[in-house]
Design an enzyme around this catalytic site. Structure first.
Site, PDB file in Angstrom:
ATOM      1  N   TYR B 128      49.299 100.957 -24.068  1.00 43.66           N
ATOM      2  CA  TYR B 128      47.964 101.316 -24.545  1.00 43.66           C
ATOM      3  C   TYR B 128      47.968 102.728 -25.145  1.00 43.66           C
ATOM      4  CZ  TYR B 128      46.021  97.363 -21.793  1.00 43.66           C
ATOM      5  OH  TYR B 128      45.731  96.136 -21.276  1.00 43.66           O
ATOM      6  N   THR B 135      42.679 109.049 -23.065  1.00 43.06           N
ATOM      7  CA  THR B 135      41.420 108.538 -22.554  1.00 43.06           C
ATOM      8  C   THR B 135      40.600 107.902 -23.678  1.00 43.06           C
ATOM      9  OG1 THR B 135      41.439 110.161 -20.795  1.00 43.06           O
ATOM     10  CG2 THR B 135      39.305 109.247 -21.380  1.00 43.06           C
ATOM     11  N   SER B 165      54.754 103.140 -18.393  1.00 46.16           N
ATOM     12  CA  SER B 165      55.451 103.069 -17.112  1.00 46.16           C
ATOM     13  C   SER B 165      56.197 101.761 -16.966  1.00 46.16           C
ATOM     14  CB  SER B 165      54.444 103.228 -15.971  1.00 46.16           C
ATOM     15  OG  SER B 165      53.816 104.484 -16.098  1.00 46.16           O
ATOM     16  N   GLU B 247      42.855  95.561 -13.964  1.00 46.42           N
ATOM     17  CA  GLU B 247      43.900  96.493 -13.565  1.00 46.42           C
ATOM     18  C   GLU B 247      43.370  97.463 -12.524  1.00 46.42           C
ATOM     19  OE1 GLU B 247      46.300 100.155 -15.707  1.00 46.42           O
ATOM     20  OE2 GLU B 247      45.745  98.419 -16.895  1.00 46.42           O
ATOM     21  N   GLU B 378      36.327 111.141 -15.061  1.00 44.80           N
ATOM     22  CA  GLU B 378      35.138 111.628 -15.778  1.00 44.80           C
ATOM     23  C   GLU B 378      34.569 110.522 -16.676  1.00 44.80           C
ATOM     24  OE1 GLU B 378      37.961 113.284 -15.345  1.00 44.80           O
ATOM     25  OE2 GLU B 378      37.117 114.712 -13.921  1.00 44.80           O
TER      26      GLU B 378
END
Lengths: 370, 396
Positions: B128, B135, B165, B247, B378
């Protein structure tokens, strides 16, 4: 494990929300606080009685509806939302205590009257500082066919409206008995002032009580379970109070414009609301969990402690941040926010707040064997 | 509402615990401590095969896709228990990628990819974020251009992904790409499955403060069959936001937090090197009690999200709350451990004399990740306010 409400629970909540919307508007809540006003919500009481609210948890043989603590929780939450006068849940608490601690004769004598709204009252079986402290502050000795009872019961809510107060007393042999006090008849009632009116009292007891009004030889575990049940239900009520604060506040910030835009569009305001929401989610789940476990007959000290911690902290944060988000528009007495703030404060204190609950939890968790 | 496990759920939990008691061997623990998940063909690989043999990679999938059809509550209980034991369980490929394939994939997608995922043979890295799109994911720029037609043609991919990852031990990328640069930024995005050993894919390791390996992955004229497109072109934003909700739900159970607090309680009750028993200190006692209360709330949040999924409701606000709450709690636990352990808590993970092999030393370095990763807290607070309370967007 299934943490979504059943259809019956949702229906009950919807019915009660409508009932309170119709008969417990803010005007009623305010009216009871007026100086010199009758503090008893007569019309609301009659409507709630008619709807069967006060017989909800009692067995059918006592003219009850046979509901459990989960259903009482649904009621407490809706009552909290609507700031339902405390005599309602107080009287239910008296009924729950009598149901748990009395014998069949006492249940037969009292519960139908509680359910029909004819007997009002409150249970005061634990320290107002600490619901885990069950040491009686009254003493009782047999006297003829009855009992001589003396001492002081502190911070009794709505004693002025109560026909009966169930308290505990210590016998010379060191046993705990339950005593049904009749405020006024059994000693002086010393009213205590709060910002919401003369809601508390010290009962100075010095009277002879007939044997029929004494619950002999209480099982300490059963008393503890009653005390924790009442504390947990106050947590559930506090969840309702906090939900109402959040709803009101969101509605206000969405409508209020400054700098040409709704203040709800500022990230700082959104994050205050989000943090209220997060605290509330923890409060709701832990309070309902405690009530559920107590309803299954567990003593649930740990779950109740956790519920107190989360509900009191969430409520304090919500109400104080709600004042911040409302500014002056929630601060003056002609607006209503302070009514919820006062209830939020009270329910987070009586029976022990987060500080006290943390001490229960230390014993349960830190001192427990590895 | 039912807060206690029913008989079937208890039996399931017992089955999971029995499996773990049998297969979490000292050898597996030793390999995890020394190599994390990185040793090919070792104990971790054997452990994964055993999970696959139980059918547990597809435990919540419908039977028609080769799953066990057990549902989100079973999955949540299993994941929490694996986290409590600190061993790798079903990963994002099965908990997040596969459900999206079932929901949005073409028939061919499903036939091609679901069976190998169920067998544990296909593992996806999730592509992604980009160096310029963290973000703010919708600003991603990795491009895919269709060469030929949608049946026989190929997607040609150029760009790069970061925080990728597990790419070093994955077989495929679940890759988010821009397929229509003219469309509004949320509209021109698609998802393509890319075999990671294809020519033009380069994996560069990035080692985090926690010791955790993530990667930057480069795509240089990578060609994959046109049919590797997931679902329809330019609908990807909807797929990936759905996958992110799953997720978050899958990532956030309180199993590891329960374990951390249990471990910290045990450490606090024993004398430190200086002779002090931390649990005798009033402030430490309060902190530990408080952490227990928070872990309980986190556990219930996980149960609630799983219960909602079981009812067919996607709990997007609830899992945002859960993700914020658990990630911030993890940091509070790590901070509390600093005070409980003192200098002993500074001894490096896996070094001689470190309490519990330095688990809390590493936790302090690991804890920041989940607070900013998988949706910065946030932004998730914005989600709670905007999706949960209809507060207006300020232009994100």
């Amino acid at each position: 494990m299934r943490l979504v409400p059943t259809e019956e629970e949702r229906d009950l909540a919807a019915m009660l929300r409508q009932l309170f919307a119709d008969h417990c508007p803010v005007a009623v809540v305010r009216g009871l606080r007026e100086p010199g006003a009758d503090r008893f919500p007569k019309r609301l009481w009659d409507e709630l009685t008619r709807a069967g609210v006060l017989e909800l948890p009692f067995a059918e043989r006592h003219d009850g509806a046979g509901g459990g603590l989960v259903e009482v929780g649904v009621l407490a939450r809706e009552a909290g939302r609507a700031l339902c006068p405390s005599i309602v849940l107080g009287t239910l608490g008296l009924g729950l205590a009598v149901d748990a601690l009395g014998d069949d004769a006492l249940r037969d004598r009292l519960l139908p009257g509680v359910g029909r709204g004819e007997t009002r009252g409150v249970a005061a079986v634990a320290s107002p500082w600490d619901a885990g402290d069950l040491a009686p502050t009254l003493s009782a000795t047999t006297e003829g066919a009855g009992w001589r009872v003396s001492g002081v019961v502190r911070y009794v809510v709505d004693a002025d409206l109560a026909d009966l107060v169930l308290a505990t007393a210590l016998t010379p042999e060191g046993r705990t008995v339950g005593v049904l006090l009749r405020p006024g008849d059994t000693g002086r009632v010393e009213q205590l002032r709060t910002s919401a009116g003369d809601r508390y009292a010290r009962l100075h007891v010095d009277a002879t009580i007939p044997a029929a009004d004494v619950l002999p030889d209480l099982d300490p575990e059963a008393v503890r379970r009653v005390a924790l049940t009442l504390r947990a239900l106050a947590c559930v009520e506090l969840v309702g109070v906090t939900e109402a604060i959040l709803d009101r506040t969101v509605e206000y910030v969405r409508g209020r414009e400054q700098f040409g835009r709704p203040i709800a569009s500022f990230q700082a305001a959104q994050h205050l609301v989000a943090d209220i929401h997060i605290g509330l989610q923890a409060a709701r789940l832990t309070a309902l969990s405690a009530a559920y476990r107590l309803g299954r007959g567990e003593v649930a000290t740990r779950e109740t402690a956790i519920a107190v911690l989360h509900t009191a902290e969430a409520a304090r944060r919500a109400s104080l941040d709600a004042h911040q988000l409302h500014g002056g528009m929630g601060y003056v007495l002609e607006t209503d926010l302070h009514l919820w703030s006062e209830r939020a404060r009270e329910l987070g204190v009586l029976g022990g707040g987060p500080d006290q609950a943390t001490r229960w939890l230390e014993r349960e968790v830190v001192d427990a064997p590895a | 509402m039912e807060f206690a496990l029913d008989a079937e759920q208890r039996a399931w939990l017992e089955e999971v615990r029995a499996f773990l008691a049998e297969h979490v061997t000292p050898e597996l623990r030793a390999e995890l401590a020394e190599h994390d998940l990185e040793l090919p063909g070792g104990e971790v690989a054997a452990f994964r095969r055993r999970i696959g043999e139980k059918g547990w990679f597809g435990l919540s999938w419908p039977v028609e896709y080769g799953g066990l059809g057990l549902g989100p509550v079973h999955q949540h209980l299993l994941m929490s228990e694996f986290e409590y034991w600190g061993v790798p369980g079903p990963d994002l490929t099965v908990t997040s990628v596969a459900p999206m394939l079932m929901r949005h994939g073409t028939e061919r997608n499903k036939q091609e990819f679901l069976p190998p995922i169920a067998r544990g043979e296909m593992i996806c890295a999730v592509g992604y974020s980009e160096p310029g799109a963290g973000t703010d994911l919708a600003s991603l720029r990795t491009r895919a251009v269709l060469d030929g037609d949608a049946e026989t043609g190929a997607w040609v991919i150029n760009g790069s992904k970061i925080w990728n990852s597990g790419a070093q031990r994955s077989t495929h990328e679940w890759l988010c790409v821009r397929t229509d640069p003219e469309a509004p930024r949320h509209k021109g995005i698609s998802v393509i499955i890319v075999p990671i050993d294809h020519p033009g894919v380069t994996v560069r390791p990035l080692i985090a403060w926690s010791g955790y390996r993530t990667n930057e992955v480069f795509f240089d004229d990578v060609r994959v069959p046109a049919t590797n497109l997931v679902g329809e072109a330019n609908h990807g934003w909807r797929y990936i936001t759905g996958a992110l909700d799953l997720e978050r739900g899958a990532l956030t159970n309180a199993g590891d937090l329960r374990r951390a607090v249990d471990d910290l309680l045990r450490l606090a009750r024993s004398p430190r090197e200086d002779g002090v028993v931390p649990a005798d200190d009033p402030q430490v006692r309060r902190d530990l009690a408080r952490l227990d209360a928070d872990v309980e709330a986190a556990t219930l949040m996980g149960y609630e999200a799983a219960s909602m999924l079981a009812e067919g409701i996607i709990p997007s606000v609830e899992v945002s709350v859960e993700k914020i709450f658990t990630s911030e709690l993890r940091q509070r636990i790590a901070v509390a451990a600093l005070d409980v352990l003192g200098p002993e808590g500074l001894l490096a993970h896996n070094s001689a004399g470190a309490p519990l092999a330095g688990r809390f030393e590493r936790l302090y370095r690991a804890a920041p990740l989940l607070r900013f990763g998988a949706g910065a807290n946030e932004v998730l607070r914005d989600v709670i306010a905007q999706r949960g309370h209809a507060m207006p967007s300020y232009g994100r």
